[in-house]
Design a protein around this motif. Structure first.
Motif, short mmCIF file in Angstrom:
data_model
loop_
_atom_site.label_atom_id
_atom_site.label_comp_id
_atom_site.label_asym_id
_atom_site.label_seq_id
_atom_site.Cartn_x
_atom_site.Cartn_y
_atom_site.Cartn_z
N GLY A 85 30.71 31.19 -2.94
CA GLY A 85 30.76 31.98 -1.71
C GLY A 85 29.90 31.35 -0.62
O GLY A 85 30.30 31.27 0.54
N VAL A 86 28.73 30.87 -1.01
CA VAL A 86 27.84 30.20 -0.05
C VAL A 86 28.44 28.88 0.41
O VAL A 86 28.41 28.55 1.60
CB VAL A 86 26.44 29.98 -0.68
CG1 VAL A 86 25.58 29.11 0.21
CG2 VAL A 86 25.76 31.30 -0.94
N VAL A 87 29.03 28.13 -0.52
CA VAL A 87 29.67 26.86 -0.16
C VAL A 87 30.78 27.11 0.85
O VAL A 87 30.92 26.37 1.83
CB VAL A 87 30.19 26.12 -1.41
CG1 VAL A 87 31.08 24.94 -1.05
CG2 VAL A 87 29.02 25.67 -2.29
N ARG A 88 31.57 28.15 0.62
CA ARG A 88 32.66 28.46 1.57
C ARG A 88 32.11 28.77 2.96
O ARG A 88 32.69 28.34 3.97
CB ARG A 88 33.46 29.65 1.05
CG ARG A 88 34.42 29.27 -0.07
CD ARG A 88 35.29 30.46 -0.49
NE ARG A 88 35.91 30.18 -1.76
CZ ARG A 88 35.42 30.56 -2.94
NH1 ARG A 88 34.32 31.30 -3.02
NH2 ARG A 88 36.03 30.25 -4.07
N LYS A 89 31.01 29.52 3.04
CA LYS A 89 30.41 29.82 4.33
C LYS A 89 29.91 28.55 5.02
O LYS A 89 30.08 28.38 6.22
CB LYS A 89 29.23 30.79 4.17
CG LYS A 89 29.63 32.20 3.86
CD LYS A 89 28.42 33.06 3.70
CE LYS A 89 28.82 34.46 3.28
NZ LYS A 89 27.64 35.34 3.09
N LEU A 90 29.31 27.67 4.25
CA LEU A 90 28.79 26.43 4.82
C LEU A 90 29.90 25.48 5.25
O LEU A 90 29.72 24.67 6.17
CB LEU A 90 27.87 25.72 3.82
CG LEU A 90 26.54 26.40 3.55
CD1 LEU A 90 25.82 25.71 2.40
CD2 LEU A 90 25.67 26.40 4.79
N ALA A 91 31.05 25.57 4.60
CA ALA A 91 32.15 24.65 4.90
C ALA A 91 32.91 25.04 6.16
O ALA A 91 33.72 24.26 6.65
CB ALA A 91 33.13 24.62 3.71
N ARG A 92 32.65 26.19 6.71
CA ARG A 92 33.36 26.64 7.93
C ARG A 92 32.95 25.85 9.14
O ARG A 92 31.94 25.37 9.34
CB ARG A 92 33.10 28.11 8.20
CG ARG A 92 33.74 28.99 7.18
CD ARG A 92 33.53 30.42 7.56
NE ARG A 92 33.70 31.22 6.34
CZ ARG A 92 33.33 32.46 6.25
NH1 ARG A 92 32.77 33.07 7.26
NH2 ARG A 92 33.52 33.13 5.16
#
Length: 92
Positions: A85-92
């Motif tokens: 979930g954190v990786v997805r936020k950072l990838a935005r």
């Protein structure tokens, strides 16, 4: 799953944050002084890169510490889900 942890690189992280804070104050002065837009944007790009590097360091520390410990204790699925979930936020 927000737990208090000891940051293994706390001093280095705080040093980086202080440097970034100084950069942000510098950009505010640039805007106040009506500096050329491209110069301001260049500094904003540098700040973004510094924040991204800081986030990646924290992400690595989290994976090597908290996630690894959760996997060992049988709570790996939840920790990996939170990590992704954190990786997805950072990838935005």
């Amino acid at each position: 799953m927000a737990k208090a942890v000891v940051q293994p690189r706390k001093k280095a992280l705080l040093s980086r944050l202080n440097r970034i804070e100084g950069q942000v104050r510098g950009v505010a002065r640039m805007v106040e002084d009506d500096r050329y837009c491209v110069d301001v944007l260049t500094q904003l790009s540098a700040i973004k890169a510094a924040l991204d590097a800081l986030a990646l360091q924290l992400l690595e520390d989290h994976a090597k510490g908290c996630v690894q410990n959760a996997v060992r204790s049988g709570e790996g699925d939840a920790a990996i889900g939170e990590l992704m979930g954190v990786v997805r936020k950072l990838a935005r």
